[in-house]
Design a protein around this motif. Sequence first.
Motif, PDB file in Angstrom:
ATOM      1  N   GLY A   1     -44.046 -39.265   5.882  1.00 33.54           N
ATOM      2  CA  GLY A   1     -43.487 -40.615   5.891  1.00 33.54           C
ATOM      3  C   GLY A   1     -42.476 -40.894   4.805  1.00 33.54           C
ATOM      4  O   GLY A   1     -42.065 -42.029   4.611  1.00 33.54           O
ATOM      5  N   GLY A   2     -42.046 -39.865   4.091  1.00 31.66           N
ATOM      6  CA  GLY A   2     -41.064 -40.054   3.028  1.00 31.66           C
ATOM      7  C   GLY A   2     -39.958 -39.035   3.128  1.00 31.66           C
ATOM      8  O   GLY A   2     -40.059 -38.053   3.871  1.00 31.66           O
TER       9      GLY A   2
ATOM     10  N   THR B   1     -42.200 -49.286  -2.977  1.00 31.76           N
ATOM     11  CA  THR B   1     -42.489 -48.652  -1.689  1.00 31.76           C
ATOM     12  C   THR B   1     -41.739 -47.331  -1.573  1.00 31.76           C
ATOM     13  O   THR B   1     -42.300 -46.323  -1.139  1.00 31.76           O
ATOM     14  CB  THR B   1     -42.101 -49.592  -0.531  1.00 31.76           C
ATOM     15  N   LYS B   2     -40.478 -47.321  -1.965  1.00 29.00           N
ATOM     16  CA  LYS B   2     -39.682 -46.091  -1.924  1.00 29.00           C
ATOM     17  C   LYS B   2     -40.295 -45.026  -2.830  1.00 29.00           C
ATOM     18  O   LYS B   2     -40.370 -43.853  -2.460  1.00 29.00           O
ATOM     19  CB  LYS B   2     -38.229 -46.386  -2.339  1.00 29.00           C
TER      20      LYS B   2
ATOM     21  N   ARG C   1     -43.432 -43.493  -1.069  1.00 30.42           N
ATOM     22  CA  ARG C   1     -43.054 -42.596   0.029  1.00 30.42           C
ATOM     23  C   ARG C   1     -42.421 -41.311  -0.502  1.00 30.42           C
ATOM     24  O   ARG C   1     -42.678 -40.217   0.001  1.00 30.42           O
ATOM     25  CB  ARG C   1     -42.081 -43.302   0.970  1.00 30.42           C
TER      26      ARG C   1
ATOM     27  N   ARG D   1     -45.146 -39.094  -1.819  1.00 25.51           N
ATOM     28  CA  ARG D   1     -45.877 -38.432  -0.727  1.00 25.51           C
ATOM     29  C   ARG D   1     -45.094 -37.227  -0.219  1.00 25.51           C
ATOM     30  O   ARG D   1     -45.664 -36.164   0.035  1.00 25.51           O
ATOM     31  CB  ARG D   1     -46.141 -39.414   0.423  1.00 25.51           C
TER      32      ARG D   1
END
Length: 125
Positions: free
Chosen positions: A42-43, A76-77, A80, A83
Amino acid sequence: MTGAAERRRTTFLRGHQAEWIALLYLLAKGYRPIARRFSAAGGEIDLIVSRGDTIAFVEVKARGLMDDALTAITATKRRRFSRAARAWLSRNGWAAGRTWRADAVFVAPGRWPRHLKAAFELEIS
């Protein structure tokens, strides 16, 4: 093409151009490229480079003004991005024992790129 589609295309192309500028800048500083646009969990990581025993996961931000680029990496960035870094590290065991960090390269028109080492902390554990 609609206005929204044209904006997305322009933003996409500006991002690609900024990544090339950042990569050339890092090459000039002695970094070696390992990967571009790595995506997992998801990143996405724009660039993965190394110099010496350090592996830098690099976020590239292009904005009209340098100050806008500096504030563009949100919490949030970062989550991600971390991850994706964990996923890359799990697939590349040879990187164990090296120093890892999250760098950023900020690109703005008419300005030299700005490379910020350890721009934020990786959430690896």
